[in-house]
Design a protein around this motif. Structure first.
Motif, PDB file in Angstrom:
ATOM      1  N   GLY D 128     -14.507  -8.240  -7.546  1.00 31.40           N
ATOM      2  CA  GLY D 128     -14.665  -7.668  -6.220  1.00 31.40           C
ATOM      3  C   GLY D 128     -13.448  -7.972  -5.384  1.00 31.40           C
ATOM      4  N   LEU D 129     -13.571  -7.711  -4.085  1.00 29.30           N
ATOM      5  CA  LEU D 129     -12.448  -7.873  -3.193  1.00 29.30           C
ATOM      6  C   LEU D 129     -12.766  -8.881  -2.097  1.00 29.30           C
ATOM      7  CD1 LEU D 129     -11.605  -4.102  -2.592  1.00 29.30           C
ATOM      8  CD2 LEU D 129     -10.783  -5.612  -4.413  1.00 29.30           C
ATOM      9  N   THR D 130     -11.740  -9.581  -1.707  1.00 30.82           N
ATOM     10  CA  THR D 130     -11.846 -10.349  -0.468  1.00 30.82           C
ATOM     11  C   THR D 130     -10.983  -9.609   0.538  1.00 30.82           C
ATOM     12  OG1 THR D 130     -12.045 -12.379  -1.707  1.00 30.82           O
ATOM     13  CG2 THR D 130     -11.555 -12.579   0.632  1.00 30.82           C
ATOM     14  N   SER D 131     -11.659  -9.122   1.564  1.00 32.92           N
ATOM     15  CA  SER D 131     -10.911  -8.386   2.572  1.00 32.92           C
ATOM     16  C   SER D 131     -11.506  -8.756   3.922  1.00 32.92           C
ATOM     17  CB  SER D 131     -11.004  -6.889   2.301  1.00 32.92           C
ATOM     18  OG  SER D 131     -10.159  -6.189   3.189  1.00 32.92           O
ATOM     19  N   ILE D 132     -11.562  -7.790   4.833  1.00 34.15           N
ATOM     20  CA  ILE D 132     -12.140  -8.116   6.131  1.00 34.15           C
ATOM     21  C   ILE D 132     -13.334  -7.204   6.410  1.00 34.15           C
ATOM     22  CG2 ILE D 132     -10.092  -9.090   7.218  1.00 34.15           C
ATOM     23  CD1 ILE D 132      -9.558  -6.364   8.484  1.00 34.15           C
ATOM     24  N   ALA D 133     -14.253  -7.747   7.208  1.00 32.15           N
ATOM     25  CA  ALA D 133     -15.374  -6.936   7.669  1.00 32.15           C
ATOM     26  C   ALA D 133     -15.431  -7.062   9.177  1.00 32.15           C
ATOM     27  CB  ALA D 133     -16.675  -7.420   7.050  1.00 32.15           C
ATOM     28  N   VAL D 134     -15.850  -5.995   9.830  1.00 33.19           N
ATOM     29  CA  VAL D 134     -15.885  -6.015  11.296  1.00 33.19           C
ATOM     30  C   VAL D 134     -17.296  -5.729  11.778  1.00 33.19           C
ATOM     31  CG1 VAL D 134     -13.493  -5.331  11.541  1.00 33.19           C
ATOM     32  CG2 VAL D 134     -15.296  -3.589  11.503  1.00 33.19           C
ATOM     33  N   ASN D 135     -17.540  -6.149  12.997  1.00 32.92           N
ATOM     34  CA  ASN D 135     -18.808  -5.870  13.648  1.00 32.92           C
ATOM     35  C   ASN D 135     -18.708  -4.472  14.261  1.00 32.92           C
ATOM     36  OD1 ASN D 135     -21.071  -5.796  15.279  1.00 32.92           O
ATOM     37  ND2 ASN D 135     -20.924  -8.003  15.757  1.00 32.92           N
ATOM     38  N   THR D 136     -19.533  -3.528  13.790  1.00 30.25           N
ATOM     39  CA  THR D 136     -19.413  -2.145  14.259  1.00 30.25           C
ATOM     40  C   THR D 136     -19.808  -2.002  15.727  1.00 30.25           C
ATOM     41  OG1 THR D 136     -21.567  -1.770  13.275  1.00 30.25           O
ATOM     42  CG2 THR D 136     -19.671  -0.992  12.040  1.00 30.25           C
ATOM     43  N   LEU D 146      -4.436  -5.420   8.636  1.00 27.62           N
ATOM     44  CA  LEU D 146      -4.831  -6.828   8.684  1.00 27.62           C
ATOM     45  C   LEU D 146      -4.494  -7.446  10.032  1.00 27.62           C
ATOM     46  CD1 LEU D 146      -3.913  -8.897   5.488  1.00 27.62           C
ATOM     47  CD2 LEU D 146      -6.132  -8.646   6.604  1.00 27.62           C
ATOM     48  N   SER D 147      -3.579  -6.842  10.755  1.00 27.95           N
ATOM     49  CA  SER D 147      -3.121  -7.426  12.014  1.00 27.95           C
ATOM     50  C   SER D 147      -4.255  -7.543  13.029  1.00 27.95           C
ATOM     51  CB  SER D 147      -1.977  -6.599  12.605  1.00 27.95           C
ATOM     52  OG  SER D 147      -2.485  -5.313  12.927  1.00 27.95           O
ATOM     53  N   VAL D 148      -5.388  -6.908  12.736  1.00 23.34           N
ATOM     54  CA  VAL D 148      -6.522  -7.035  13.645  1.00 23.34           C
ATOM     55  C   VAL D 148      -6.942  -8.512  13.775  1.00 23.34           C
ATOM     56  CG1 VAL D 148      -8.229  -6.632  11.831  1.00 23.34           C
ATOM     57  CG2 VAL D 148      -8.832  -6.145  14.205  1.00 23.34           C
ATOM     58  N   LEU D 149      -6.716  -9.291  12.710  1.00 23.31           N
ATOM     59  CA  LEU D 149      -7.051 -10.727  12.773  1.00 23.31           C
ATOM     60  C   LEU D 149      -6.208 -11.440  13.820  1.00 23.31           C
ATOM     61  CD1 LEU D 149      -7.307 -11.646   8.962  1.00 23.31           C
ATOM     62  CD2 LEU D 149      -9.208 -11.422  10.568  1.00 23.31           C
ATOM     63  N   TRP D 150      -5.030 -10.874  14.059  1.00 20.25           N
ATOM     64  CA  TRP D 150      -4.108 -11.519  15.003  1.00 20.25           C
ATOM     65  C   TRP D 150      -4.179 -10.881  16.386  1.00 20.25           C
ATOM     66  CZ3 TRP D 150      -3.318 -11.696   9.825  1.00 20.25           C
ATOM     67  CH2 TRP D 150      -2.838 -12.893   9.272  1.00 20.25           C
ATOM     68  N   ASP D 151      -5.055  -9.914  16.534  1.00 21.40           N
ATOM     69  CA  ASP D 151      -5.140  -9.160  17.787  1.00 21.40           C
ATOM     70  C   ASP D 151      -5.713 -10.049  18.895  1.00 21.40           C
ATOM     71  OD1 ASP D 151      -5.654  -7.496  19.869  1.00 21.40           O
ATOM     72  OD2 ASP D 151      -6.545  -5.892  18.632  1.00 21.40           O
ATOM     73  N   PRO D 243      -7.680  -2.962   4.412  1.00 19.03           N
ATOM     74  CA  PRO D 243      -6.554  -2.547   5.255  1.00 19.03           C
ATOM     75  C   PRO D 243      -5.356  -2.096   4.416  1.00 19.03           C
ATOM     76  CG  PRO D 243      -6.736  -4.929   5.233  1.00 19.03           C
ATOM     77  CD  PRO D 243      -7.904  -4.409   4.466  1.00 19.03           C
ATOM     78  N   GLU D 244      -4.398  -1.511   5.118  1.00 21.40           N
ATOM     79  CA  GLU D 244      -3.263  -0.936   4.382  1.00 21.40           C
ATOM     80  C   GLU D 244      -2.421  -1.999   3.691  1.00 21.40           C
ATOM     81  OE1 GLU D 244      -1.023  -0.445   8.701  1.00 21.40           O
ATOM     82  OE2 GLU D 244      -2.122   1.197   7.724  1.00 21.40           O
ATOM     83  N   GLU D 245      -2.444  -3.269   4.215  1.00 22.42           N
ATOM     84  CA  GLU D 245      -1.669  -4.341   3.565  1.00 22.42           C
ATOM     85  C   GLU D 245      -2.260  -4.708   2.214  1.00 22.42           C
ATOM     86  OE1 GLU D 245      -2.791  -4.443   6.613  1.00 22.42           O
ATOM     87  OE2 GLU D 245      -1.232  -5.065   8.032  1.00 22.42           O
ATOM     88  N   GLY D 246      -3.549  -4.356   2.041  1.00 23.64           N
ATOM     89  CA  GLY D 246      -4.168  -4.664   0.759  1.00 23.64           C
ATOM     90  C   GLY D 246      -5.326  -5.623   0.890  1.00 23.64           C
ATOM     91  N   ALA D 247      -5.900  -5.997  -0.286  1.00 24.50           N
ATOM     92  CA  ALA D 247      -7.000  -6.950  -0.310  1.00 24.50           C
ATOM     93  C   ALA D 247      -6.814  -7.837  -1.530  1.00 24.50           C
ATOM     94  CB  ALA D 247      -8.338  -6.210  -0.398  1.00 24.50           C
ATOM     95  N   ILE D 248      -7.480  -8.989  -1.475  1.00 21.19           N
ATOM     96  CA  ILE D 248      -7.367  -9.907  -2.613  1.00 21.19           C
ATOM     97  C   ILE D 248      -8.443  -9.521  -3.620  1.00 21.19           C
ATOM     98  CG2 ILE D 248      -7.516 -12.304  -3.359  1.00 21.19           C
ATOM     99  CD1 ILE D 248      -6.808 -13.059  -0.434  1.00 21.19           C
ATOM    100  N   GLY D 249      -8.025  -9.287  -4.846  1.00 24.60           N
ATOM    101  CA  GLY D 249      -9.008  -8.999  -5.883  1.00 24.60           C
ATOM    102  C   GLY D 249      -9.297 -10.249  -6.682  1.00 24.60           C
ATOM    103  N   ARG D 317      -4.235  -0.712  -3.685  1.00 23.60           N
ATOM    104  CA  ARG D 317      -3.781  -1.730  -2.720  1.00 23.60           C
ATOM    105  C   ARG D 317      -4.228  -3.153  -3.078  1.00 23.60           C
ATOM    106  NH1 ARG D 317      -5.310   2.157   1.369  1.00 23.60           N
ATOM    107  NH2 ARG D 317      -7.083   0.914   2.028  1.00 23.60           N
ATOM    108  N   VAL D 318      -5.119  -3.260  -4.080  1.00 27.26           N
ATOM    109  CA  VAL D 318      -5.670  -4.583  -4.393  1.00 27.26           C
ATOM    110  C   VAL D 318      -4.663  -5.434  -5.155  1.00 27.26           C
ATOM    111  CG1 VAL D 318      -7.446  -5.783  -5.706  1.00 27.26           C
ATOM    112  CG2 VAL D 318      -8.027  -3.716  -4.402  1.00 27.26           C
ATOM    113  N   GLN D 319      -4.504  -6.669  -4.724  1.00 29.98           N
ATOM    114  CA  GLN D 319      -3.665  -7.621  -5.458  1.00 29.98           C
ATOM    115  C   GLN D 319      -4.598  -8.620  -6.137  1.00 29.98           C
ATOM    116  OE1 GLN D 319      -0.263  -9.331  -3.564  1.00 29.98           O
ATOM    117  NE2 GLN D 319      -0.376  -7.957  -1.791  1.00 29.98           N
ATOM    118  N   PHE D 320      -4.600  -8.623  -7.455  1.00 23.54           N
ATOM    119  CA  PHE D 320      -5.499  -9.551  -8.131  1.00 23.54           C
ATOM    120  C   PHE D 320      -4.939 -10.971  -8.135  1.00 23.54           C
ATOM    121  CE2 PHE D 320      -7.994  -5.984  -9.305  1.00 23.54           C
ATOM    122  CZ  PHE D 320      -9.245  -6.519  -9.541  1.00 23.54           C
ATOM    123  N   MET D 321      -5.840 -11.911  -7.879  1.00 23.37           N
ATOM    124  CA  MET D 321      -5.488 -13.336  -7.826  1.00 23.37           C
ATOM    125  C   MET D 321      -5.147 -13.855  -9.202  1.00 23.37           C
ATOM    126  SD  MET D 321      -8.371 -15.301  -5.704  1.00 23.37           S
ATOM    127  CE  MET D 321      -7.944 -17.001  -5.778  1.00 23.37           C
TER     128      MET D 321
END
Lengths: 344, 287, 261, 343
Positions: D128-136, D146-151, D243-249, D317-321
């Motif tokens: 699976g992926l480790t990415s981000i989830a947001v509150n709708t 990913l920059s939303v984390l830094w927003d 996100p466009e930067e990718g996710a950790i697989g 976009r997924v980068q596997f660990m």
């Protein structure tokens, strides 16, 4: 029942010696009073006999057998403590029965002996009370009953009456004597009250700084104290000092007391007579009456002799003819003179 | 011959004491020695790992400022929690000991120390529910106040302090109460009869006499708080990294027991140094 | 300011402190009856978590184990602590002060350090983690509390009572049982209650020493808080607090802890 | 009582062996501890299952190290399988005992990280992926970066897991680096330094995450794809974003500790975990992607995982660990610890 003997008992606390080479016999069935000022070692001696104090050297015998290595609980003693030490969590009955219970005496036997012991101290009716509901005198009796119910070989009393007020104390003295006679047990008790010691004991021992200074029947010790400390501690004594000469004791005012060796003699206050005119008695002194104290039937006179205070005690009537203050003659019969053995 | 009974006496004392000391030896003294030994190892000496003796674990403490910063943070937390507990708890103990009387006092006293018998973790977690944004406290405050307030105390040093004070407050109340109760009321009456003001009585009489109890309570609070890790983790959020959490990590996650041992020993040394500095007062508290 | 006003102020303050102490406990109890799994408000009543609790083998087992361990710890710590207190009270010997001071490291050393040290030691000698290790640790932590409480009670004990019993022929053991222990019994009970509380609430040492799958309730609660928490934990905690308070109130009827006259 | 006897009798005959209790070490709420799944396993084999949880791979390894004999099945991220094998914590898998093995995706069973020294030491289970989830409720429009984390708008409502490695990897992605070959550590450090003040608290489990999210503590947080599926099915108002930067697989394997004393039962449990019957039911509640090709094929078209895997742009976009060297890991952990301590 058994006689008790201590031999060359020594107990030191640091540099201080609470007991210093004490050797003493306590005869079987006797009532022995240990007397002395506070810190003289009398309580230490009693506790050494009981086993609470382990002597540094010396021996303790009960009934002829050495007991230094016998722990308290196997010495078969009965003890009454200064504040009675009744167990607060037990009733009168349970307190008295305790010694029998720990000896695993049968229930019937225990009940019978507890009843007898309580009868003896006249407390049968309070058997089920808690101890905090009792008066001082009653507690004292419970403590007695508890101490004798096990039929110990020796009864040890540590200032048994000191917590009572004076009137009660006199009653309890009589009571104590009665109980001791009825049971016939060897009893050793400690007191600092000389009157109590004289009243109760058939033998007494006097301690000072851990040493036994004198012992014997009360009357003998009183009449022949043999040393100034005993004379002053047991009863009261006027000490008179002088220079021994071949024909008698030469006093500082030049007066000679013929036939006395000195250098110190003592005269009991009750032996002193006071006169305004010179008496014929061979032992007489010129002194100054300072104060007369009225004390009911008895009176006391404070006298100054050569700058040293003396005391005379007598019936108030005997002092009637004296002035309130002024020069008087003191005299006493030869046989009332107390000479000390150390002088010999 | 005199030696036998005295000897028996000593043997009895020995027999009564030895189980307790034996237990403490196995449970505390030997483990501390084992920990001292570990703190000088380069790696854990089991699981087939290579290890040798080193002082690198102690050097690690001084090489970066990280550990020292955290140590200071933990000490500060200990001081703050202790101070707040004493300031809050002492008046409470005073009211219990000297104002409330009779059966009410007994009941209230019980109520104060009862939380001892409830689980401290659960109480900490309850605080999380209370303090959380939009949680019980925020809602309660908003229900009372007409304007919109967002306290959101959760995940802040304040939350950690609140949780810890809540956990340890009963200690200082208990010890102060016992000390205050031992002060004879007639002493206070005597001081008043001599014309002393309330404030004077408090500073010159009550506080000095109750000091042993207060200090005992303070020690009982300070020591565990300095080593706390569970409360900061649960209530501190991103700010919840303390000296204790780093030690916990070494043992539970990173598996660097030697470093954890060395960090523990440094903490122990600091705590003992602080207790030693306070020992003149502690001695009075012990008697 | 009048005395009466100050007394009222004092009582109000006491009330405030009690509120502070009990508010989170009440919130916790309330949440055990809230339907939301995620502690969401507004409150909606539900007994579901209690129902689920009865089927949660893990929580019940951990609670049972905690009680069992606490009882064992109480018995051992009270026995050892009482014996040590009596010995320290009765006997004088060289080095007594040092020995007394040695009793207190469990209090003067943060639990974190004692716990990790025990972990290292028990691991090193092969006892490893597990219930025996937990019990050994808890007893050590509880001992000083028992000794402090029992010694305080002993201080008011008149030693002459012991001498009286011995003069009546009681052996040292009989003296202890018939005279000393009955007198210090309230102290022993109070000490035992403290020992129980120390063990039952002890988290730090248990955390390092208990074995996976064999944990005590506090450790289970901690791991649950960090790894997945349901209001079942609130339910069991509420039950435990209610029961322990009931027991304490019962105990308080027999002993006076506050030393009330 | 009757039912209990019956199940016991059934269990004894069905399993053909004596009932054993196996202990599983996993993340909380991650498939193996589903009530119905455990019950079904017990019914099939007679063996019972007890769970123990961890909150980081580090903790998982330490639990294995310090509790020999305590576990029979352990979930290990493929990036850590080699390390566990090297330390002698886990054994090579006897694939003959896993009857579903033939159906597993050969690309996964042959994954070199799961085969340290050429021996399969972890049965591929899910990925699976480790990415981000947001509150709708907070986001009208889904973020794409990913920059939303830094927003700064979300300061105090951001969360990540308290895991040094993962934190560093996110920072690496945000600075446009390969997570397995980080070259510019200074940029990573600067990025993380900026991130920390944004954070309200760290989350440590799925349950934790759900509670914080539902309390409104989080607006945006890192999350796992499988968990996101589950949270969605529980009705939380969230959306999982790659996100466009990718996710950790990541690829998770199930391994059997060397010290396990119930290896056969453990193998049986792993076999059940890769069984299509189990997976289809699990996916309905929310699950990561299975390694079993038959299982995946059996999923309905609307499945979250099918949709996730279906979009080639996402997959690209997924980068596997990959496993991390000891030296790198130490650097990352140290960096993370120092940054946290400085807060």
């Amino acid at each position: 029942m058994a006689e008790v003997r201590v031999e060359r008992l020594v107990k030191a606390y640091g540099a201080a010696r609470a007991l210093d080479e004490v050797t003493l016999d306590f005869p079987d069935g006797g009532f022995f009073g240990l007397l002395g000022p506070s810190g003289s070692g009398k309580t230490t001696l009693l506790r050494a006999i009981a086993g609470f104090v382990v002597p540094d050297t010396g021996r303790v015998f009960i009934g002829g057998a050495p007991v230094e290595n016998v722990p308290v609980e196997h010495r078969e003693i009965g003890m009454v403590f200064q504040n009675y030490a009744l167990f607060p969590n037990m009733t009168v009955e349970e307190n008295v029965a305790f010694g029998l219970v720990v000896r695993k005496t049968g229930a019937a036997e225990t009940a019978k002996r507890v009843r007898e012991a309580l009868e003896l101290v006249q407390l049968g009716h309070l058997a089920t009370r808690k101890t905090h509901q009792l008066s001082g005198g009653q507690r004292q009796r419970v403590a007695m009953a508890r101490a004798i119910v096990t039929r110990p070989r020796v009864l040890l009393l540590d200032e048994p009456l000191s917590a009572l007020d004076k009137a009660l104390r006199v009653d309890m003295q009589i009571e104590l004597k009665r109980i001791q006679r009825e049971v016939g047990i060897t009893t050793i008790f400690v007191t600092h009250d000389q009157e109590e010691a004289l009243t109760l004991s058939d033998r007494i021992g006097i301690l000072k700084d851990g040493r036994l200074v004198r012992h014997g029947p009360p009357r003998e010790v009183y009449d022949d104290p043999r040393d100034p400390f005993t004379a002053q501690f047991l009863g009261d004594a006027n000490l008179i000092e002088g220079t021994p000469e071949p024909e008698g004791l030469r006093l500082s005012d030049g007066k000679l007391l013929p036939g006395l060796k000195g250098p110190t003699i003592a005269v009991r206050p009750e032996s002193l007579r006071l006169d305004t005119t010179e008496p014929t008695a061979p032992f007489r002194l010129r002194a100054r009456l300072q104060q007369r104290i009225f004390g009911g039937a008895m009176g006391t006179c404070i006298i100054d002799w050569q700058g040293r205070p003396l005391k005379a005690v007598g019936r108030d009537a005997d002092f009637r003819g004296l002035p309130d203050a002024g020069d008087v003659w003191l005299s006493w019969p030869k046989e009332s003179t107390i000479e000390f053995r150390a002088n010999a | 011959m005199a030696g036998t009974i005295a000897g028996q006496d000593r043997r009895k004392a020995f027999m009564l004491l030895s189980p307790a000391y034996l237990w403490l030896t196995v449970a505390v003294f030997l483990p501390l020695s084992a920990m001292a030994y570990f703190s000088f190892l380069s790696d854990v000496p089991f699981g087939g790992k290579d290890w040798h003796f080193t002082i690198a674990n102690y050097r690690a403490f001084f090489e970066t400022g990280t550990y020292a910063t955290l140590m200071w943070k933990s000490l500060k937390l200990g001081l703050i929690v202790t101070a707040v507990s004493v300031v809050v708890g002492f008046p409470c103990a005073y009211v219990l000991a000297k104002v409330v009387k009779g059966r009410a006092r007994e009941a209230l006293f019980l109520l104060v120390i009862l939380p001892f018998w409830s689980n401290s973790l659960v109480r900490i977690f309850s605080w999380a529910i209370v303090l959380r944004g939009n949680g019980v406290l925020d809602r309660a405050v908003n229900a009372v106040l007409p304007w919109d307030v967002k306290l959101n105390l959760m995940f802040s040093p304040t939350a950690i302090v609140i949780g810890l004070v809540h956990s340890y407050l009963p200690y200082v109340i208990l010890t102060s109460y016992l000390a205050l109760q031992a002060i004879d009321d007639s002493l206070i009456e005597a001081a008043r009869s001599l014309g002393a003001k309330r404030r004077t009585i408090l500073w010159r009489l009550i506080l000095p006499l109750a000091a042993p109890g207060i200090i005992a309570g303070a020690v009982l609070i300070f020591v565990p708080v300095v080593g706390s890790f569970m409360e900061p983790r649960l209530l501190g959020g991103r700010l919840g990294t303390y000296y204790g959490t780093v030690i916990e990590d070494q043992f539970v996650a990173v598996f660097n027991w030697p470093l954890g041992a060395a960090l523990s020993f440094i903490l122990l040394a600091v705590v003992l140094a602080i207790l030693a500095a306070a020992s003149p007062m502690l001695k009075r508290a012990a008697t | 300011m009048s005395n009466r006003f100050l007394a009222h102020l004092g009582r109000a303050y006491l009330g405030l402190i009690l509120f502070f102490l009990y508010a989170p406990i009440l919130v916790m109890a309330a949440m055990s009856l809230n339907a939301s799994e995620f502690y969401q408000l507004p409150f909606k009543f539900s007994g579901e978590w209690y129902d689920r609790l009865w089927n949660n083998r893990e929580i019940l087992a951990a609670a049972g184990r905690s009680i069992w361990i606490a009882v064992v710890v109480t018995v051992i710590a009270t026995t050892l602590g009482t014996a040590a207190s009596i010995a320290l009270f009765r006997h004088d010997f060289p080095g007594k002060r040092i020995l007394q001071a040695l009793l207190f490291p469990p209090i003067a050393i943060p639990w974190l350090i004692t716990g990790t040290a025990m972990l290292i030691f028990f691991f090193g000698i092969g006892i490893g983690r597990g219930t025996p290790a937990v019990i050994i640790g808890h007893v050590a932590l509880a001992l000083p509390y028992v000794i402090v409480v029992v010694s305080a009670r002993l201080a008011s004990f008149d030693r002459v009572l012991e001498e009286a019993a011995r003069s009546l022929g009681a052996s040292a053991w009989q003296v202890t049982r018939a005279v000393t222990v009955p007198w210090i019994l309230p102290g022993i009970i109070a000490g035992g209650l403290f020992a129980f509380a120390v063990s039952f609430d002890q988290f730090v040492v248990s955390y390092f020493l208990s074995e996976p799958g064999d944990t005590t309730l506090p450790v289970l609660i901690y791991t649950s808080i960090r790894k997945g928490f349901t209001p079942e934990i609130n339910a069991i905690s509420t039950i435990i607090i209610a029961v322990s308070m009931g027991l304490m109130l019962l105990a308080a009827r027999f002993t006076k802890f506050g030393g009330d006259r | 009582m009757k039912r209990l006897l019956l199940t016991t009798a059934l269990a004894l005959t069905a399993g053909g062996a004596f009932a054993e209790e196996i202990r599983v070490l996993n993340w909380q709420g991650y498939g193996t501890d589903l009530d119905w799944a455990v019950a079904a396993f017990t019914e099939k084999t007679g063996n019972t299952v007890v769970h123990e949880y961890f909150t980081s791979e580090q903790e998982m390894l330490t639990k294995l190290r310090t509790n020999p004999g305590a576990y029979d099945v352990v979930l290990i991220n493929s990036a850590y399988t080699a390390q566990a094998k090297d330390e002698g914590l886990i054994d090579a898998i006897d694939t003959s005992k896993i009857t579903n093995f033939a159906d597993l995706d050969p690309a996964l069973t042959g994954n070199e990280d799961l085969n340290p020294g050429g021996q399969l030491s972890g049965v591929p289970w899910t990925w699976g992926l480790t990415s981000i989830a947001v509150n709708t409720a907070d986001f009208a429009e889904m973020p794409t970066s990913l920059s939303v984390l830094w927003d700064p708008a979300w300061k105090g409502r951001v969360s990540i897991r308290d895991d040094g490695l993962e934190a560093v990897q996110f920072a690496a992605m945000a600075t446009g680096q390969n997570i397995n070959k980080i070259t510019d550590m200074a940029a990573v450090e600067a990025k993380l330094k900026e991130l920390l003040p944004q954070i309200t608290t760290f989350w440590s489990s799925e349950n934790d995450w759900n509670q914080f999210m539902s309390a409104g503590d989080f607006a945006v947080a890192t999350y796992w794809s499988g968990s996101a599926a589950r949270s969605l099915s529980k009705g939380l108002p969230i959306a999982f974003v790659v996100p466009e930067e990718g996710a950790i697989g990541w690829l998770d394997g199930l391994s059997i500790p060397t010290s396990s004393t119930h290896k056969d039962a453990a193998a049986a449990f792993i076999n059940w975990m890769v069984d299509p019957e189990f997976y289809v039911k699990w996916d309905a509640e929310g699950a990561p992607v299975s390694s079993n090709t038959k299982a995946l094929a059996a999923l309905p078209e609307t499945s979250f995982n099918r949709q996730l895997v279906a979009d080639p742009a996402t997959v690209a976009r997924v980068q596997f660990m990959r496993p991390v060297s000891d030296a790198d890991r130490e650097t990352y952990l140290k960096l993370w610890q120092d940054l946290k301590a400085a807060q």
